[in-house]
Design an enzyme around this catalytic site. Structure first.
Site, PDB file in Angstrom:
ATOM      1  N   CYS A   2      50.322 -33.875  22.937  1.00  0.00           N
ATOM      2  CA  CYS A   2      51.437 -32.942  23.130  1.00  0.00           C
ATOM      3  C   CYS A   2      51.042 -31.515  22.755  1.00  0.00           C
ATOM      4  CB  CYS A   2      52.674 -33.321  22.326  1.00  0.00           C
ATOM      5  SG  CYS A   2      53.438 -34.845  22.842  1.00  0.00           S
ATOM      6  N   ARG A  27      44.152 -31.321  24.633  1.00  0.00           N
ATOM      7  CA  ARG A  27      44.761 -32.211  23.650  1.00  0.00           C
ATOM      8  C   ARG A  27      45.164 -33.555  24.254  1.00  0.00           C
ATOM      9  NH1 ARG A  27      46.846 -29.072  19.211  1.00  0.00           N
ATOM     10  NH2 ARG A  27      48.509 -30.551  18.822  1.00  0.00           N
ATOM     11  N   TRP A  73      52.484 -36.120  25.787  1.00  0.00           N
ATOM     12  CA  TRP A  73      51.702 -37.359  25.750  1.00  0.00           C
ATOM     13  C   TRP A  73      52.701 -38.447  25.371  1.00  0.00           C
ATOM     14  CZ3 TRP A  73      50.054 -41.280  22.445  1.00  0.00           C
ATOM     15  CH2 TRP A  73      48.881 -41.946  22.797  1.00  0.00           C
ATOM     16  N   ASN A  99      56.930 -32.059  19.572  1.00  0.00           N
ATOM     17  CA  ASN A  99      55.756 -32.921  19.354  1.00  0.00           C
ATOM     18  C   ASN A  99      56.072 -33.809  18.167  1.00  0.00           C
ATOM     19  OD1 ASN A  99      54.529 -31.346  21.214  1.00  0.00           O
ATOM     20  ND2 ASN A  99      53.019 -30.440  19.834  1.00  0.00           N
ATOM     21  N   GLY A 100      55.664 -35.072  18.217  1.00  0.00           N
ATOM     22  CA  GLY A 100      55.905 -35.964  17.079  1.00  0.00           C
ATOM     23  C   GLY A 100      56.806 -37.110  17.470  1.00  0.00           C
ATOM     24  N   GLU A 485      28.846 -44.966  17.237  1.00  0.00           N
ATOM     25  CA  GLU A 485      29.264 -43.700  17.855  1.00  0.00           C
ATOM     26  C   GLU A 485      28.803 -43.639  19.327  1.00  0.00           C
ATOM     27  OE1 GLU A 485      31.349 -41.580  17.304  1.00  0.00           O
ATOM     28  OE2 GLU A 485      30.767 -39.787  18.390  1.00  0.00           O
ATOM     29  N   LYS A 489      31.382 -43.256  22.477  1.00  0.00           N
ATOM     30  CA  LYS A 489      31.284 -42.164  23.462  1.00  0.00           C
ATOM     31  C   LYS A 489      31.299 -42.737  24.872  1.00  0.00           C
ATOM     32  CE  LYS A 489      32.176 -39.548  21.699  1.00  0.00           C
ATOM     33  NZ  LYS A 489      32.452 -39.329  20.322  1.00  0.00           N
ATOM     34  N   GLU A 492      34.806 -44.187  25.854  1.00  0.00           N
ATOM     35  CA  GLU A 492      35.850 -43.153  25.962  1.00  0.00           C
ATOM     36  C   GLU A 492      35.815 -42.423  27.302  1.00  0.00           C
ATOM     37  OE1 GLU A 492      34.910 -40.685  22.381  1.00  0.00           O
ATOM     38  OE2 GLU A 492      37.086 -40.638  22.230  1.00  0.00           O
ATOM     39  N   HIS A 508      24.519 -63.382  15.528  1.00  0.00           N
ATOM     40  CA  HIS A 508      25.710 -64.098  15.073  1.00  0.00           C
ATOM     41  C   HIS A 508      26.820 -64.053  16.119  1.00  0.00           C
ATOM     42  CE1 HIS A 508      23.901 -64.581  11.140  1.00  0.00           C
ATOM     43  NE2 HIS A 508      23.553 -63.305  11.208  1.00  0.00           N
ATOM     44  N   LYS A 607      43.309 -35.423  22.120  1.00  0.00           N
ATOM     45  CA  LYS A 607      42.319 -34.824  21.222  1.00  0.00           C
ATOM     46  C   LYS A 607      42.750 -34.938  19.770  1.00  0.00           C
ATOM     47  CE  LYS A 607      38.597 -32.566  20.194  1.00  0.00           C
ATOM     48  NZ  LYS A 607      37.349 -33.352  20.230  1.00  0.00           N
TER      49      LYS A 607
HETATM   50  C1  AGP Z   1      36.267 -39.031  19.275  1.00  0.00           C
HETATM   51  O1  AGP Z   1      35.462 -38.937  20.387  1.00  0.00           O
HETATM   52  C2  AGP Z   1      37.605 -39.474  19.519  1.00  0.00           C
HETATM   53  N1  AGP Z   1      38.252 -38.801  20.565  1.00  0.00           N
HETATM   54  C3  AGP Z   1      38.458 -39.920  18.354  1.00  0.00           C
HETATM   55  O2  AGP Z   1      37.923 -41.126  17.951  1.00  0.00           O
HETATM   56  C4  AGP Z   1      38.591 -38.984  17.133  1.00  0.00           C
HETATM   57  O3  AGP Z   1      37.380 -38.892  16.455  1.00  0.00           O
HETATM   58  C5  AGP Z   1      39.689 -39.534  16.215  1.00  0.00           C
HETATM   59  O4  AGP Z   1      40.906 -39.531  16.907  1.00  0.00           O
HETATM   60  C6  AGP Z   1      39.824 -38.765  14.932  1.00  0.00           C
HETATM   61  O5  AGP Z   1      40.172 -37.447  15.151  1.00  0.00           O
HETATM   62  P1  AGP Z   1      40.030 -36.355  14.028  1.00  0.00           P
HETATM   63  O6  AGP Z   1      38.596 -36.213  13.689  1.00  0.00           O
HETATM   64  O7  AGP Z   1      40.591 -35.117  14.652  1.00  0.00           O
HETATM   65  O8  AGP Z   1      40.834 -36.815  12.855  1.00  0.00           O
END
Ligand code: AGP
Length: 612
Positions: A2, A27, A73, A99-100, A485, A489, A492, A508, A607
């Site tokens: 949002c 965002r 969002w 927002n919220g 990580e 990536k 996502e 395992h 974001k």
């Molecule tokens: C990262 O690529 C993500 N989009 C997501 O996991 C992000 O790291 C997570 O939402 C935490 O966000 P922040 O670091 O702004 O708290």
């Protein structure tokens, strides 16, 4: 998640609002809308992107020097035209963006329905809009007072901006949980969820605090009070951000730009803090808390997503260097457990945005138990930066791509500095070793630059595997978080299923997945558990799996076994995540581009995740 933009001043509001919404697109959102006041209060809104909104209003009367705009969002109700913001109150006298989440919206809605209100949407926001109107009518108060009274009845999180059809000069803004910034120009005001829509007009801003309501009037001073009716003096700060950081600068996507910024962003995270020539680390932000760190019996790191992965690297670093027990917790789990926290504990909260709802809640919980909270945030002035006792900014610069890249490496750089400093303070590291590590750390930005040059190989691998359905990522020790990580990536932004695993855990369970179709990315750099990882590679090869290995420059052993190798420069084992992550970011990026995915704004993702 949002986005809010609002404007009142001498200029036409529409171009400012629409540009602001575009700045907030990163965002994440699924509908967009705008309200403008000229002879009457008009709302235009639609599901889809801001470009759809522009098409919708092509022939509309867009005059007006006051307005509010929003990207939504979806939380309550699907992303459709009705649920998009702004929302009108029943009589169309006020328009509101939010927002919220209003948690008690169902009971408030029932109450309003019993008084004759009919709702056009299934949102919690429309409930708040009608509640404000209802209070205005029944209590005969002005808009500011109606908003203040309404917010006292609301449970949940909000950043709102409200405007009225009979007042061409006034916006009311308020926040709790979700962020809100007010930009102060010459005879004009801007309101936004973050500074990006404001920066090109003014650098003077006021960050609203939780439970504060702002009265923003044309040609009048800004007034702020709390929802309990206590006057506050606005604290005006100067933004450090510059506009270039919000543009693509010739790159096709923000994500690619941000990947390539890493030599500088890591450098910026260490600037003024790492003094290799003096054998010193200065962390001004937490200087007053060093004694608490020395006395701490344990450190708990709370974070989400990529920031959680950085935290995991932090665990290895702190334990290795400073010999202190560390736990890394998903903020969302931590907040609903009954965690054992005592006053001597240090909590490190890591967040790029500084607005993640679960991380904020975890901080509040730990604070209520008397722990000391240190933050590692990228966004200056963000909620987490403000609620923590002290902290260190990563200074990575604005990260616009939803997939976090440079924020991760900067978080790891800051954690590295913290762990080294604590080791020095506690005397858990010999001076010569400390100096050796500082000298090597200073070389990391240059080594990241070298790592970025190996693009051709990554492109070739991306081309080969862009259509597979599954990927496995393996790593051990410091490279285990890198595997997690790398997998995050890929899923996502390319929507390929990917799992990260500690390499030895493969047998395992995940080993059952391996066949000739299954690419296995192994981070197999030449220190630590190198030999063990080689055995894991052999296990994959024995089952006809395809191995893509990240290796140290000059490696021969893994090269002889793997199907594809990508080299990174030699460095200390604990600094490898800062290098090994880079080719994995690029691999995900290229695969996503080749698959035609929206790299910077992947589907369903936001974001900053400001709801739990
Ligand atoms: C990262 O690529 C993500 N989009 C997501 O996991 C992000 O790291 C997570 O939402 C935490 O966000 P922040 O670091 O702004 O708290």
């Amino acid at each position: 998640m949002c986005g809010i933009v609002a404007y009142v001043g001498p200029q036409q509001a529409y171009p400012i609002l629409i540009k602001g919404l575009k700045r907030l697109e990163y965002r994440g959102y699924d509908s967009a809308g705008i309200a403008l006041l000229n002879s009457k209060l008009n709302i235009f809104k639609t599901k889809g992107k801001v470009s759809e909104l522009e098409k919708l209003v092509k022939d509309a009367d867009l005059r007006g020097t006051i307005g509010i705009a929003h990207t939504r969002w979806a939380t309550h109700g699907e992303p459709n035209n009705e649920n998009a913001h702004p929302h009108f109150s029943q009589s169309k006298s006020i328009a509101l963006i939010h927002n919220g989440i209003i948690e008690n919206y169902a009971s408030l809605r029932k109450e309003l329905e019993s008084r004759g209100y009919v709702f056009q949407s299934s949102t919690d926001t429309e409930v708040l809009t009608n509640l404000i109107e209802d209070i205005q009518i029944n209590e005969g108060v002005d808009l500011l007072e109606a908003v203040r009274i309404a917010l006292n009845q609301v449970i949940g999180a909000y950043a709102i901006v409200v405007m009225s059809h009979d007042d061409n000069d006034t916006l009311i803004a308020a926040r709790k949980g979700s962020p809100l910034v007010i930009g102060i120009g010459i005879d004009e005001y801007f309101v936004a969820s973050d500074a990006s829509p404001i920066i090109e007009y003014t650098k003077n801003v006021v960050y609203l605090d939780n439970e504060e309501v702002a009265l923003i009037r044309r040609n009048k001073d800004l007034k702020i009070k709390t929802i309990r009716n206590k006057d506050k003096t606005p604290y005006i700060q100067e933004l450090e951000m510059n506009l270039d950081a919000l543009e693509k600068g010739g790159y096709e996507h923000f994500m690619l730009k941000e990947i390539h910024e890493q030599p500088h962003s890591i450098q910026d995270s260490m600037r003024g803090r790492l003094h290799a020539e003096l054998g010193a680390i200065t962390l001004g932000g937490i200087l007053d808390y060093e004694q608490k760190l020395i006395n701490a019996s344990k450190i708990t790191i709370v974070a989400c997503g990529t920031s959680w992965h950085a935290g995991l690297v932090g665990e290895y670093l702190f334990e290795d260097l400073a010999r202190i027990p560390v736990e890394v917790e998903y903020a969302s789990e931590f907040r609903y457990r009954n965690p054992i926290i005592c006053e001597k504990d240090i909590i490190i909260a890591i967040s790029q945005s500084g607005e993640t709802a679960d991380t904020l809640a975890a901080i509040e919980l730990a604070k209520s138990k008397g722990a000391t909270i240190l933050g590692i945030c990228n966004v200056v002035g963000s909620s987490i930066a403000r609620v923590t006792h002290a902290g260190i900014y990563t200074h990575a610069g604005p990260e616009i791509g939803v997939a976090s890249t440079k924020a991760f490496t900067s978080q790891v750089a800051v954690l590295t500095l913290m762990a080294l400093r604590l080791a020095q303070l506690k005397g858990t590291i010999p001076k010569t070793r400390f100096n050796q590590l500082l000298n090597e750390l200073e070389l990391i930005p240059e080594k990241v630059q070298q790592t970025l040059k190996g693009s051709k190989k990554v492109l070739e691998i991306a081309e080969k595997f862009k259509d597979v359905r599954n990927f496995l990522y393996l790593g051990r020790g410091y490279n285990f978080p890198v595997a997690l990580e790398g997998a995050l990536k890929l899923k996502e932004i390319s929507y390929i299923h990917a799992e990260g695993y500690p390499a030895a855990e493969m047998k395992h369970g995940p080993i059952a997945l391996i066949d000739e179709q299954m690419p296995v990315v192994v981070i197999a750099t030449n220190k630590g558990t190198y030999e063990k990882v080689i055995s894991n590679i052999q296990e994959v090869k024995a089952r006809k799996g395809v191995v893509i290995a990240i290796v140290t420059e000059g490696d021969l052993a893994v090269k002889g076994m793997a199907d594809y190798t990508i080299e990174i420069p030699e460095t200390e084992e604990m600094f490898v995540p800062l290098l090994a992550t880079i080719p994995l970011q690029k691999l995900s990026y290229h695969i996503a581009v080749m698959r035609g995915c929206n790299v910077d704004q992947p589907r369903n993702l936001a974001k900053s995740v400001t709801v739990e």
